[in-house]
Design a protein around this motif. Structure first.
Motif, PDB file in Angstrom:
ATOM      1  N   TYR B 146       0.932  -1.232  -0.007  1.00 23.31           N
ATOM      2  CA  TYR B 146       0.039  -0.205   0.005  1.00 23.31           C
ATOM      3  C   TYR B 146       0.943   1.264   0.009  1.00 23.31           C
ATOM      4  CZ  TYR B 146      -3.862   3.432   1.332  1.00 23.31           C
ATOM      5  OH  TYR B 146      -4.388   4.273   1.316  1.00 23.31           O
ATOM      6  N   GLN B 147       1.742   1.101   0.777  1.00 23.42           N
ATOM      7  CA  GLN B 147       2.874   2.225   0.984  1.00 23.42           C
ATOM      8  C   GLN B 147       3.406   2.587  -0.735  1.00 23.42           C
ATOM      9  OE1 GLN B 147       5.678   0.585   3.711  1.00 23.42           O
ATOM     10  NE2 GLN B 147       4.338   1.127   5.589  1.00 23.42           N
ATOM     11  N   GLN B 148       3.749   1.632  -1.244  1.00 21.32           N
ATOM     12  CA  GLN B 148       4.264   1.820  -2.450  1.00 21.32           C
ATOM     13  C   GLN B 148       3.331   2.254  -3.558  1.00 21.32           C
ATOM     14  OE1 GLN B 148       7.641   1.480  -3.901  1.00 21.32           O
ATOM     15  NE2 GLN B 148       7.857   1.342  -1.452  1.00 21.32           N
ATOM     16  N   CYS B 149       1.943   1.944  -3.352  1.00 19.67           N
ATOM     17  CA  CYS B 149       0.910   2.555  -4.129  1.00 19.67           C
ATOM     18  C   CYS B 149       0.630   4.185  -3.885  1.00 19.67           C
ATOM     19  CB  CYS B 149      -0.434   1.850  -3.853  1.00 19.67           C
ATOM     20  SG  CYS B 149      -0.445   0.298  -4.525  1.00 19.67           S
ATOM     21  N   ILE B 150       0.887   4.451  -2.552  1.00 25.32           N
ATOM     22  CA  ILE B 150       0.908   5.975  -2.234  1.00 25.32           C
ATOM     23  C   ILE B 150       2.020   6.506  -2.771  1.00 25.32           C
ATOM     24  CG2 ILE B 150       1.079   7.520  -0.317  1.00 25.32           C
ATOM     25  CD1 ILE B 150      -0.501   5.498   1.385  1.00 25.32           C
ATOM     26  N   LYS B 151       3.229   6.049  -2.581  1.00 23.62           N
ATOM     27  CA  LYS B 151       4.389   6.670  -3.297  1.00 23.62           C
ATOM     28  C   LYS B 151       4.178   6.744  -4.931  1.00 23.62           C
ATOM     29  CE  LYS B 151       9.178   6.002  -4.014  1.00 23.62           C
ATOM     30  NZ  LYS B 151      10.079   4.827  -3.902  1.00 23.62           N
ATOM     31  N   ASN B 152       3.344   5.745  -5.544  1.00 25.89           N
ATOM     32  CA  ASN B 152       3.101   6.034  -6.998  1.00 25.89           C
ATOM     33  C   ASN B 152       1.964   6.558  -7.371  1.00 25.89           C
ATOM     34  OD1 ASN B 152       5.650   4.556  -8.229  1.00 25.89           O
ATOM     35  ND2 ASN B 152       5.190   3.302  -6.612  1.00 25.89           N
ATOM     36  N   HIS B 153       1.371   7.228  -6.606  1.00 29.47           N
ATOM     37  CA  HIS B 153       0.144   7.876  -7.027  1.00 29.47           C
ATOM     38  C   HIS B 153      -1.127   7.150  -7.343  1.00 29.47           C
ATOM     39  CE1 HIS B 153       2.553  11.296  -5.593  1.00 29.47           C
ATOM     40  NE2 HIS B 153       3.280  10.885  -6.649  1.00 29.47           N
ATOM     41  N   VAL B 154      -1.332   5.984  -6.906  1.00 30.30           N
ATOM     42  CA  VAL B 154      -2.354   4.978  -7.540  1.00 30.30           C
ATOM     43  C   VAL B 154      -3.576   5.767  -7.036  1.00 30.30           C
ATOM     44  CG1 VAL B 154      -3.484   2.753  -7.323  1.00 30.30           C
ATOM     45  CG2 VAL B 154      -0.791   3.062  -7.490  1.00 30.30           C
ATOM     46  N   THR B 155      -4.468   5.256  -8.096  1.00 27.55           N
ATOM     47  CA  THR B 155      -5.935   6.174  -7.706  1.00 27.55           C
ATOM     48  C   THR B 155      -6.820   5.079  -7.101  1.00 27.55           C
ATOM     49  OG1 THR B 155      -5.818   7.595  -9.679  1.00 27.55           O
ATOM     50  CG2 THR B 155      -7.939   7.211  -8.720  1.00 27.55           C
ATOM     51  N   PHE B 156      -7.458   5.253  -5.812  1.00 21.38           N
ATOM     52  CA  PHE B 156      -8.414   4.503  -5.090  1.00 21.38           C
ATOM     53  C   PHE B 156      -9.714   5.042  -5.028  1.00 21.38           C
ATOM     54  CE2 PHE B 156      -4.141   3.360  -3.686  1.00 21.38           C
ATOM     55  CZ  PHE B 156      -4.163   1.847  -3.338  1.00 21.38           C
ATOM     56  N   PHE B 157     -10.611   4.180  -5.101  1.00 23.56           N
ATOM     57  CA  PHE B 157     -12.081   4.371  -4.726  1.00 23.56           C
ATOM     58  C   PHE B 157     -12.338   3.611  -3.395  1.00 23.56           C
ATOM     59  CE2 PHE B 157     -11.769   5.716  -9.105  1.00 23.56           C
ATOM     60  CZ  PHE B 157     -12.752   6.847  -9.295  1.00 23.56           C
TER      61      PHE B 157
END
Lengths: 233, 597
Positions: B146-157
């Protein structure tokens, strides 16, 4: 045994303001408070609204104010709180419906401290090495489940909701003291700002609230010291 | 509201986050999850992730492959197992590079512990293969990815619940329909590729380690759109759940030397698995516990046994077995070692049982834990919809909701974490590549109509049935009739009674008629998913006249490779009945052999 439970309720589609509702439930002493809420929802009032998932203290969904203290509903048993139970939503975050609060402000603060490993050196083809001692340095703060029990127990946060809050500092600590990370100075600079660690008045509510038994005030103290000394060893 | 993304990922556990991380590198990607990502069930995995790093003793991916195939009771597809075990090694290094705080060996490498069914293929003894971060390895994996997704600006709904898969007239998937939990509004997500990573469905059983959220939404939604579900008769009961509650006690406890003890004070696993004893695979250990209980050797004659990790017990049996540390000294543990290596387990026991595992044995019983079956896929994580593996274009699945099949009839401990990362990554890569090479699929007209009708049907039902009653009856029935021991009689009875429950479900009533945060409505809809999957499970279990892995038939107690070395597939027909089919198992590395531990 019969348990009397008072719940702070609010339905944004019906109610102008929150009110107290009272229920009587048959429960075992070893039942979780979450089990009591689930029983009410299943058999007395289906509209009672709360978050829950793993039900054993790991997912962090069901932090609530239970008999005045911030706790996970799945980690406090009826025998721990007695036959009179009072349940309220977390304080300091906007209530959406009943026990459900808006978690977005909380996660925004989490994201603000750059919660990811910062290290731009190309990694080796195997793992980076780390000593047992270096790994132990930040062990405790890796336990955080982002349940928000600490941040929403903090009087400094209640007084000023722009304070980054204990949970975000715990998450920052986890990276600042990881010797594989190279972003410590960036995070320390962020936390040295006016809404950072200096808003902590060492009241220790967070330590008492943490369901993972993290010594949060000590972790915040270590971050404060690192800001002052510029040294993370 | 209409959204458009190249790739939609449904579910934000390990598989979904890994898929999103990779897909977002080449395609416009969004993740839809009914929970905040950090609440996902990956976080409850405890003991470790398997990879043949060989950090502490000799190990090879080839040994991991053999152990996984043997553990699967030869039902796993061997090409997929090869992918799993070979890519496991790089995956664990990748996690470390992402920052995962693995425990360390004295020379600074990733620490590893023994786990059930993982062996040195030469000596047949347990091997240290499970890479761990105390007993919260899943928590650290979920947080790290999840941290890596935040770092890479992944879009979440976040807190959007997916309720339908869109399939257009050309037979392509075109995205999903989701309910925004806060507003109660429906959203259509038009997508070129859709990845399901929605997790399992252990909530169909009474005693389960599974979170409330694990209601099988993904498999149920796909099933209703004509996609088959594979190998549903194989559901793993983990041997060591906390008595009554089902909360998981990691196999890592036995990896650290803990043993199972019956009501006569006897360590009983050597009778069933003379070589690896308490570290046999999970199906074997769960059956052994049930047999002990059935023969009156539960604790005080009741339906549970003890898991004993008290230092004096561990050290006594370690001495008896001649277990050594790597330096050749006898393996002895102290109370402090338990607190350090198994802190969460100690905490669970104290909180929920009032038992201190350092001083008292833990009362345990098998708990419904993991779906080996699910949405059929190939090794690219592409969903395949028949017995010759025809793909459904644009549809991918990974993790527990999928069936590649790498676990066959019984999953080895630690392999679910490998699975979510290896095949989550593949799903993300292939979904993005597919999206790049394809035009926008036509969106079906009135895409939200079906979900709206389902929800309004529940919301404004004039019935009187209670969802809580039906849920309780289903979970009790599945525990009694479709558990560790099965017979034709029990399974036939289960199917009939599940159909009756489904009839009752059509007449349920809910109190909350509102739009915002209507979790009563969502839970009722989820119950419908669970009922569909329970019926499929009981039906295919009734058909399979053999015992293999987690599927044990008392009336057919032997494995029957002549007739049953094949995967089952189940489709729903327009009239609601279930059609069954089969497809061959991919062998190629190892021929089925007798399975002993």
């Amino acid at each position: 045994m019969k348990v009397k439970i008072k719940i702070r309720r609010f339905n944004p589609e019906k109610d102008r303001k929150p009110y107290w509702a009272e229920y009587t439930v048959d429960a075992e002493p070893a039942d979780r408070v979450l089990d009591v809420l689930v029983q009410i929802k299943g058999y007395q009032d289906g509209s009672l609204t709360f978050r829950r998932s793993c039900a054993h203290g790991i997912c962090g969904s069901d932090a609530l104010v239970i008999n005045g203290r911030n706790r996970l509903a799945c980690k406090v048993l009826v025998r721990d709180v007695g036959k009179d139970i009072v349940v309220e939503p977390l304080r300091g975050l906007p209530v959406i419906k009943d026990l459900t609060v808006d978690m977005e402000p909380f996660f925004r603060k989490y994201r603000s401290i750059l919660p990811f490993l910062i290290n731009d050196e190309p990694p080796p083809h195997i793992e980076r090495l780390q000593t047992i001692e270096a790994r132990a340095r930040f062990d405790e703060t890796t336990k955080c489940i982002l349940c928000a029990a600490c941040t929403t127990s903090c009087p400094s946060f209640w007084a000023n909701d722009s304070y980054v809050g204990p949970a975000a500092i715990v998450q920052a600590h986890r990276f600042i003291f990881d010797d594989r990370d190279q972003g410590a100075q960036v995070r320390l600079a962020l936390l040295a700002e006016s809404d950072g660690v200096w808003r902590c008045r060492t009241i220790y509510n967070c330590v008492e609230a943490c369901p993972r038994e993290i010594d949060i005030t000590r972790a915040i103290g270590e971050v404060k010291k690192a800001i002052l000394t510029g040294d993370v060893d | 509201m209409l959204h458009r993304y190249d790739v939609i990922v449904v579910g934000a556990g390990g598989a979904g986050l890994m898929a999103a991380l990779y897909a977002s590198q080449g395609a416009k990607t969004a993740v839809i999850s009914k929970l905040y990502p950090t609440r996902s069930h990956t976080g409850t995995a405890q003991g470790g992730i398997g990879a043949a790093l060989g950090n502490l003793e000799e190990d090879h991916p080839e040994w991991h492959i053999f152990d996984t195939i043997k553990g699967s009771d030869y039902l796993a597809d061997q090409d997929a197992v090869k992918v799993l075990c070979e890519e496991a090694v790089d995956t664990v290094y990748e996690l470390e590079h992402m920052g995962l705080p693995f425990d360390r060996t004295p020379d600074g490498r990733i620490a590893q512990r023994p786990f059930g069914g993982h062996t040195n293929n030469v000596t047949k003894k347990p091997v240290r293969r499970a890479c761990h971060a105390a007993d919260r390895t899943g928590h650290m994996i979920l947080q790290t990815v999840y941290q890596q997704c935040i770092k890479n600006h992944v879009t979440f709904f976040d807190e959007y619940q997916v309720m339908d898969l869109l399939v257009n007239d050309q037979g392509q998937t075109a995205g999903v329909v989701a309910l925004h939990i806060d507003s109660g509004e429906l959203h259509t997500f038009h997508a070129k590729s859709t990845v399901f990573a929605t997790g399992g469905f252990g909530r169909i059983w009474k005693i389960t380690s599974n979170a409330y959220a694990l209601t099988g939404d993904g498999p149920a939604v796909a099933f209703r759109r004509g996609v088959p579900i594979q190998d549903m008769e194989f559901f793993q009961f983990h041997p060591t759940g906390i008595k009554g509650l089902g909360i998981l006690i990691t196999e890592g406890v036995r990896g650290e030397g803990g043993v199972l003890i019956n009501g006569q004070g006897e360590r009983f696993m050597p009778k069933y698995a003379p070589t690896v004893k308490d570290l046999a695979s999970r199906d074997v250990v769960s059956r052994a516990i049930y047999l002990e209980i059935r023969e009156g050797r539960g604790i005080n004659g009741q339906d549970y046994v003890y898991l004993d990790v008290r230092p004096e017990t561990v050290n006594r049996y370690s001495d008896e077995d001649g277990v050594k540390n790597l330096d050749g000294t006898p393996r002895h543990i102290t109370a402090a070692d338990i607190e350090k290596k198994l802190p969460d387990i100690a905490d669970f026991c104290r909180t929920y049982l009032g038992v201190d595992p350092v001083k008292q044995p833990m009362p345990i019983q098998p708990t419904a834990h993991y779906a080996m079956g699910g949405i059929p896929t190939d090794v690219k994580a592409q969903v395949v919809i028949d017995s010759v593996n025809t793909p459904l274009p644009g549809f991918y699945a990974a993790g527990e909701c999928a069936c590649v099949s790498v676990h066959g009839a019984n999953r080895l401990g630690t392999n679910s974490l490998v699975d979510i990362l290896v095949f989550g990554r593949r799903a993300g890569q292939h979904a993005a590549a597919f999206a790049a090479a394809t035009d926008w699929p036509a969106l079906p007209s009135e895409p939200e109509a079906r979900v709206r009708a389902e929800l309004e049907g529940i919301r404004y039902s004039a019935g009187i049935e209670s969802a809580a009653d039906i849920r309780r009856d289903m979970r009790n029935l599945m525990m009694d009739n479709v558990g560790v021991y099965r017979t034709a009689e029990l399974l036939t009875d289960a199917v009939a009674r599940l159909r009756a429950l489904k009839e009752r479900f059509k007449r349920i009533a809910i109190m909350d008629k509102g739009q915002r945060w209507n979790t009563e409505l969502l839970e009722a809809w989820e119950l419908g998913c669970l009922l569909d999957l329970a019926e499929v499970t009981a039906t295919v279990a009734g058909e399979r006249q053999e015992s293999r892995g987690a599927h044990f038939r008392e009336d057919y107690p032997e494995r029957d490779d002549t007739h049953w070395l094949k995967h089952s597939l189940a489709w729903i027909q327009p009239d609601g009945s279930i059609r069954l089919g089969y497809k061959p198992v991919t062998l190629g590395l190892y021929q089925p052999a007798k399975r002993t531990y």
